[in-house]
Motif scaffolding. Structure first.
Motif, PDB file in Angstrom:
ATOM      1  N   HIS A   1      42.291  31.979  40.481  1.00 33.63           N
ATOM      2  CA  HIS A   1      40.909  32.389  40.293  1.00 33.63           C
ATOM      3  C   HIS A   1      40.802  33.913  40.395  1.00 33.63           C
ATOM      4  O   HIS A   1      41.165  34.494  41.420  1.00 33.63           O
ATOM      5  N   VAL A   2      40.286  34.511  39.346  1.00 33.79           N
ATOM      6  CA  VAL A   2      40.171  35.969  39.322  1.00 33.79           C
ATOM      7  C   VAL A   2      38.701  36.345  39.172  1.00 33.79           C
ATOM      8  O   VAL A   2      37.964  35.721  38.396  1.00 33.79           O
ATOM      9  N   GLY A   3      38.280  37.346  39.939  1.00 35.65           N
ATOM     10  CA  GLY A   3      36.917  37.873  39.807  1.00 35.65           C
ATOM     11  C   GLY A   3      36.985  39.360  39.519  1.00 35.65           C
ATOM     12  O   GLY A   3      37.872  40.063  40.035  1.00 35.65           O
TER      13      GLY A   3
ATOM     14  N   PRO B   1      45.598  44.082  36.450  1.00 33.72           N
ATOM     15  CA  PRO B   1      45.082  43.459  35.219  1.00 33.72           C
ATOM     16  C   PRO B   1      46.205  43.284  34.199  1.00 33.72           C
ATOM     17  O   PRO B   1      47.109  44.118  34.114  1.00 33.72           O
ATOM     18  N   CYS B   2      46.140  42.207  33.426  1.00 38.41           N
ATOM     19  CA  CYS B   2      47.196  41.926  32.437  1.00 38.41           C
ATOM     20  C   CYS B   2      47.137  42.963  31.305  1.00 38.41           C
ATOM     21  O   CYS B   2      46.176  43.731  31.174  1.00 38.41           O
ATOM     22  N   GLY B   3      48.150  42.950  30.494  1.00 34.10           N
ATOM     23  CA  GLY B   3      48.248  43.936  29.414  1.00 34.10           C
ATOM     24  C   GLY B   3      47.076  43.878  28.448  1.00 34.10           C
ATOM     25  O   GLY B   3      46.553  44.919  28.024  1.00 34.10           O
ATOM     26  N   ALA B   4      46.649  42.679  28.098  1.00 38.49           N
ATOM     27  CA  ALA B   4      45.534  42.551  27.150  1.00 38.49           C
ATOM     28  C   ALA B   4      44.255  43.126  27.746  1.00 38.49           C
ATOM     29  O   ALA B   4      43.461  43.772  27.053  1.00 38.49           O
ATOM     30  N   CYS B   5      44.044  42.907  29.038  1.00 37.28           N
ATOM     31  CA  CYS B   5      42.851  43.465  29.688  1.00 37.28           C
ATOM     32  C   CYS B   5      42.944  44.985  29.781  1.00 37.28           C
ATOM     33  O   CYS B   5      41.947  45.689  29.604  1.00 37.28           O
ATOM     34  N   ARG B   6      44.130  45.501  30.020  1.00 38.62           N
ATOM     35  CA  ARG B   6      44.286  46.968  30.039  1.00 38.62           C
ATOM     36  C   ARG B   6      43.912  47.551  28.680  1.00 38.62           C
ATOM     37  O   ARG B   6      43.255  48.581  28.586  1.00 38.62           O
TER      38      ARG B   6
HETATM   39  N1  THU Z   1      43.936  36.273  34.659  1.00 42.06           N
HETATM   40  C1  THU Z   1      42.855  37.081  34.746  1.00 42.06           C
HETATM   41  O1  THU Z   1      41.706  36.635  34.805  1.00 42.06           O
HETATM   42  N2  THU Z   1      43.069  38.419  34.759  1.00 42.06           N
HETATM   43  C2  THU Z   1      44.298  39.006  34.657  1.00 42.06           C
HETATM   44  O2  THU Z   1      44.384  40.199  34.512  1.00 42.06           O
HETATM   45  C3  THU Z   1      45.497  38.182  34.781  1.00 42.06           C
HETATM   46  C4  THU Z   1      45.302  36.730  34.577  1.00 42.06           C
HETATM   47  C5  THU Z   1      43.701  34.829  34.591  1.00 42.06           C
HETATM   48  C6  THU Z   1      43.991  34.226  33.243  1.00 42.06           C
HETATM   49  C7  THU Z   1      44.290  32.790  33.597  1.00 42.06           C
HETATM   50  O3  THU Z   1      43.054  32.076  33.646  1.00 42.06           O
HETATM   51  C8  THU Z   1      44.867  32.864  35.000  1.00 42.06           C
HETATM   52  O4  THU Z   1      44.534  34.152  35.509  1.00 42.06           O
HETATM   53  C9  THU Z   1      46.366  32.691  35.055  1.00 42.06           C
HETATM   54  O5  THU Z   1      47.007  33.543  34.181  1.00 42.06           O
END
Ligand code: THU
Length: 160
Positions: A45-47, A111-116
């Motif tokens: 869970h990410v916020g 944050p993942c690459g796509a979010c960056r």
């Molecule tokens: N996730 C995010 O919400 N933000 C990130 O930067 C990394 C990954 C979420 C996506 C997916 O729902 C879950 O974390 C596992 O990858």
């Protein structure tokens, strides 16, 4: 041949309590946003919470889908909503917090690459840096003064 070296600075705080109240409050909003994550598949869970220059706080959480790639991360959920609702606002900072139903998350979760890439687009658009703070559910907090610090050699409109 020549090599280029790219360096970046990430500040690491031992605890959220070391940060200014404004940042603590934004991280609280990110933690609250986590509760609205829809993550039945990853249980992760990410916020995210964005502070705008009009003082609005925009929350986002990850939204998963049975067709996995159709889901969206917390950071992009928040930043696209901010863009949709307040297209002229400047994004001052982003706070991100993650937790898992499977294990304790005590390290900062970047944050993942796509979010960056998505955040980079808005930083370039507004021509002002966006501070990024990220953490797990407890423990250290990492801070980059700008998205640029997290995404060297970003692809941007200048290449189009
Ligand atoms: N996730 C995010 O919400 N933000 C990130 O930067 C990394 C990954 C979420 C996506 C997916 O729902 C879950 O974390 C596992 O990858």
């Amino acid at each position: 041949m020549k090599s280029i070296t790219i360096s970046t600075t990430i500040d690491i705080y031992d605890s959220i309590e070391e940060l200014p109240l404004e940042v603590i409050n934004l991280m609280k909003s990110a933690v609250e946003a986590r509760d609205n994550a829809y993550a039945p598949y990853s249980k992760f869970h990410v916020g995210a919470a964005l502070l705008l220059d009009n003082n609005e706080v925009i929350p986002g959480s990850n939204q998963e889908n049975a067709s996995y790639p159709s889901g969206l991360c917390a950071e992009r959920t928040a930043i696209y909503y901010a863009g949709a609702k307040y297209p002229k606002a400047i994004i001052k900072r982003i706070a991100i917090s993650a937790t898992s139903q499977n294990h304790a998350v005590t390290e900062p979760i970047p944050p993942c690459g796509a979010c960056r890439q998505a955040i980079a687009e808005y930083e370039i658009k507004q021509n002002e840096p966006i501070e990024i703070y990220f953490m797990g559910e407890s423990g250290k907090v990492a801070k980059s003064n700008s998205l640029k610090g997290l995404l060297p050699l970003a692809f941007d409109k200048s290449y189009l």
